[in-house]
Design an enzyme around this catalytic site. Structure first.
Site, PDB file in Angstrom:
ATOM      1  N   PHE A 171      50.796 -13.990 -17.689  1.00 21.81           N
ATOM      2  CA  PHE A 171      50.121 -13.891 -16.385  1.00 21.81           C
ATOM      3  C   PHE A 171      48.759 -14.573 -16.495  1.00 21.81           C
ATOM      4  O   PHE A 171      48.392 -15.082 -17.562  1.00 21.81           O
ATOM      5  CB  PHE A 171      49.969 -12.407 -15.998  1.00 21.81           C
ATOM      6  CG  PHE A 171      48.990 -11.667 -16.882  1.00 21.81           C
ATOM      7  CD1 PHE A 171      49.355 -11.274 -18.163  1.00 21.81           C
ATOM      8  CD2 PHE A 171      47.687 -11.391 -16.463  1.00 21.81           C
ATOM      9  CE1 PHE A 171      48.458 -10.605 -18.996  1.00 21.81           C
ATOM     10  CE2 PHE A 171      46.789 -10.720 -17.266  1.00 21.81           C
ATOM     11  CZ  PHE A 171      47.182 -10.325 -18.539  1.00 21.81           C
ATOM     12  N   GLY A 172      48.036 -14.563 -15.398  1.00 19.94           N
ATOM     13  CA  GLY A 172      46.637 -15.005 -15.388  1.00 19.94           C
ATOM     14  C   GLY A 172      46.420 -16.375 -15.995  1.00 19.94           C
ATOM     15  O   GLY A 172      47.024 -17.376 -15.581  1.00 19.94           O
ATOM     16  N   ASP A 221      47.228 -17.430 -18.950  1.00 20.29           N
ATOM     17  CA  ASP A 221      48.148 -17.789 -20.045  1.00 20.29           C
ATOM     18  C   ASP A 221      48.580 -19.263 -20.021  1.00 20.29           C
ATOM     19  O   ASP A 221      48.639 -19.896 -21.085  1.00 20.29           O
ATOM     20  CB  ASP A 221      49.386 -16.877 -20.039  1.00 20.29           C
ATOM     21  CG  ASP A 221      49.112 -15.546 -20.719  1.00 20.29           C
ATOM     22  OD1 ASP A 221      48.297 -15.530 -21.676  1.00 20.29           O
ATOM     23  OD2 ASP A 221      49.676 -14.524 -20.303  1.00 20.29           O
ATOM     24  N   ASP A 273      38.921  -3.795 -21.852  1.00 20.36           N
ATOM     25  CA  ASP A 273      38.419  -4.808 -20.926  1.00 20.36           C
ATOM     26  C   ASP A 273      38.636  -6.152 -21.586  1.00 20.36           C
ATOM     27  O   ASP A 273      38.335  -6.323 -22.770  1.00 20.36           O
ATOM     28  CB  ASP A 273      36.936  -4.582 -20.623  1.00 20.36           C
ATOM     29  CG  ASP A 273      36.529  -5.362 -19.375  1.00 20.36           C
ATOM     30  OD1 ASP A 273      37.214  -5.227 -18.345  1.00 20.36           O
ATOM     31  OD2 ASP A 273      35.564  -6.128 -19.437  1.00 20.36           O
ATOM     32  N   SER A 274      39.214  -7.078 -20.824  1.00 19.74           N
ATOM     33  CA  SER A 274      39.505  -8.365 -21.451  1.00 19.74           C
ATOM     34  C   SER A 274      39.243  -9.516 -20.501  1.00 19.74           C
ATOM     35  O   SER A 274      39.001  -9.319 -19.299  1.00 19.74           O
ATOM     36  CB  SER A 274      40.942  -8.393 -21.968  1.00 19.74           C
ATOM     37  OG  SER A 274      41.819  -7.915 -20.993  1.00 19.74           O
TER      38      SER A 274
HETATM   39  P1  IMP Z   1      41.915  -6.770 -17.901  1.00 20.65           P
HETATM   40  O1  IMP Z   1      40.556  -6.331 -18.370  1.00 20.65           O
HETATM   41  O2  IMP Z   1      42.977  -6.568 -18.934  1.00 20.65           O
HETATM   42  O3  IMP Z   1      42.283  -6.219 -16.555  1.00 20.65           O
HETATM   43  O4  IMP Z   1      41.822  -8.367 -17.739  1.00 20.65           O
HETATM   44  C1  IMP Z   1      40.894  -8.974 -16.859  1.00 20.65           C
HETATM   45  C2  IMP Z   1      41.312 -10.364 -16.535  1.00 20.65           C
HETATM   46  O5  IMP Z   1      41.279 -11.191 -17.716  1.00 20.65           O
HETATM   47  C3  IMP Z   1      42.739 -10.498 -16.017  1.00 20.65           C
HETATM   48  O6  IMP Z   1      42.781 -10.273 -14.631  1.00 20.65           O
HETATM   49  C4  IMP Z   1      43.042 -11.940 -16.373  1.00 20.65           C
HETATM   50  O7  IMP Z   1      42.444 -12.823 -15.461  1.00 20.65           O
HETATM   51  C5  IMP Z   1      42.320 -12.144 -17.701  1.00 20.65           C
HETATM   52  N1  IMP Z   1      43.226 -11.850 -18.847  1.00 20.65           N
HETATM   53  C6  IMP Z   1      43.099 -10.830 -19.717  1.00 20.65           C
HETATM   54  N2  IMP Z   1      44.078 -10.839 -20.635  1.00 20.65           N
HETATM   55  C7  IMP Z   1      44.836 -11.899 -20.347  1.00 20.65           C
HETATM   56  C8  IMP Z   1      46.035 -12.440 -20.936  1.00 20.65           C
HETATM   57  O8  IMP Z   1      46.576 -11.918 -21.909  1.00 20.65           O
HETATM   58  N3  IMP Z   1      46.529 -13.534 -20.349  1.00 20.65           N
HETATM   59  C9  IMP Z   1      45.978 -14.111 -19.253  1.00 20.65           C
HETATM   60  N4  IMP Z   1      44.889 -13.657 -18.655  1.00 20.65           N
HETATM   61  C10 IMP Z   1      44.306 -12.554 -19.200  1.00 20.65           C
END
Ligand code: IMP
Length: 394
Positions: free
Chosen positions: A160-161, A163, A77-78
């Site tokens: 993405f997102g 970045d 989770d990020s």
């Molecule tokens: P997930 O838990 O990896 O699905 O990340 C959740 C959300 O965090 C993503 O939809 C992005 O909005 C943001 N996010 C996580 N990692 C990154 C990254 O490496 N670059 C840009 N946005 C990120």
């Protein structure tokens, strides 16, 4: 040994294979096994959500007969944490301003929120928490950060997102201006994955020394056939004078050798012994709601290769953390501590002691509110195998 990674994202799986390929030959996305179950992310931290996903998939696989002894379920989770915004969007990164809002808009809003912030006030980082849940119920986490500053304007088209708005002063670029290789070598996910690879190596080494889960080692794969349990312990807690679920479990489980009740039976100990049958040795400890009886506060007993410290837990601060409990177990020469009181299932190694809480069989308090219990199978060599089992919500 197989790692099932809880994601639909093909790029993530490629990165996971690159980094964890060293410790596991078989790494699959949950969708490749036909699992479309999506655990709900209701946690308050990245770690909560990563664990909810991995543990949810493990329960799903267990319930559908898909779980192999040496499987590891993993999830991450990020999100982006902006200091000036008190850590937001954080765990809400994907949902920030609504799932359907474009990242141009989300990024523009964050830059606007920081219009008065200068220098270090613009500090921000991506966080990634990775959780590995073993088939035997053990849980491990690692975390990685990718630090920078919120840019004055979005730049770059890679990634993405968020970045384009994470500016890296030492490179003079945003994360979206890095090549994928550059980003992987320094990103939060790359760091958390490499930490997980190193942690797994250590855990496998330790397990090998203790003789646990030998099937996880490719060289022992031939020996990984199913071993019929030699003895079985049913571990329950916090029934609080409401025994229908426990009765049900006992009638369905068939033969057990031991029953451990970790407190707050509230007077029905005699009945429980009757349901379990004469041949079953029952252990009961005193809970904080067990008045007018002379049940012991703690019990130490040996099962298989293990010495277990059994207690309700309220004397050892288990609502806060398990360090006191683990210390007490160690003092008594035990490598396992069984406790109740929190009404939440738990299985983790804390300071060398495996701490186990089966959750409440009658009044669950964990997020999904499913009554739970634990079954421990002991093989002829005296090794334990843990099964955390959940009942349907009523
Ligand atoms: P997930 O838990 O990896 O699905 O990340 C959740 C959300 O965090 C993503 O939809 C992005 O909005 C943001 N996010 C996580 N990692 C990154 C990254 O490496 N670059 C840009 N946005 C990120």
């Amino acid at each position: 040994m197989r790692i099932i990674f809880a994601t639909h994202n093909k790029n993530k799986i490629i990165e996971v294979r690159q980094i964890l390929g060293e410790v596991a030959s078989d790494i699959v996305a949950k969708s490749e096994l036909g699992i479309d179950f999506e655990p709900v992310e209701t946690g308050k931290t990245f770690a909560d959500n990563a664990e909810l996903k991995a543990a949810g998939i493990r329960s799903y696989m267990l319930a559908h007969g898909m779980l192999k002894d040496d499987d590891i379920i993993m999830s991450d989770d990020s999100g982006l944490c902006v200091n000036y915004m008190f850590g937001l969007p954080g765990i809400y990164s994907a949902r920030y301003l609504g799932e359907d809002t474009s990242y141009e808009e989300k990024n523009a809003r964050i830059i606007h929120e920081l219009r008065f912030a200068q220098g270090e006030e613009r500090a921000a980082h991506f966080t990634c928490n990775i959780c590995a849940v073993f088939a035997d119920g053990r849980v491990f986490h690692t975390e990685g950060l990718f630090e920078g500053l919120i840019a004055e304007e979005p730049k770059g088209t890679n990634g993405f997102g968020y970045d384009p708005i994470l500016y890296l002063p030492e490179y003079g670029k945003t994360s979206a201006e890095l090549t994928p290789e550059e980003k992987n070598s320094m990103s939060h996910r790359g760091k958390a994955l490499r930490a997980m690879r190193d942690l797994l190596k250590k855990v496998f080494e330790e397990d090998k020394k203790k003789g646990i889960n030998q099937a996880a080692f490719p060289e022992n794969k031939e020996d990984s056939g199913l071993v019929r349990p030699f003895q079985t312990i049913l571990v329950v807690s916090d029934s609080h004078h409401k025994d229908e679920n426990l009765k049900d479990v006992l009638s369905r489980l068939g033969m057990i050798d031991f029953l451990v009740h970790l407190g707050d039976a509230e007077g029905t100990e005699g009945m429980i012994q009757q349901y379990a049958g004469d041949g079953v040795k029952c252990y009961f400890v005193q809970g904080n709601n067990d008045f007018f009886n002379d049940l012991p506060r703690d019990i130490v007993a040996e099962f298989g290769n293990h010495k277990c410290f059994m207690t309700h837990g309220h004397y050892y601060g288990v609502n806060f953390d398990m360090t006191q409990l683990a210390e007490e177990a160690k003092l008594r020469g035990c490598d396992i501590a069984m406790f109740g009181h929190t009404h939440k299932p738990f299985l983790k190694v804390v300071n060398g002691v495996t701490c186990i809480n089966p959750g409440s069989i009658s009044f669950p308090r964990q997020i999904d509110r499913r009554p739970s219990y634990m079954v421990i199978d002991i093989n002829e060599e005296g090794e334990f195998k843990y099964h955390q089992v959940y009942l349907d919500r009523k």
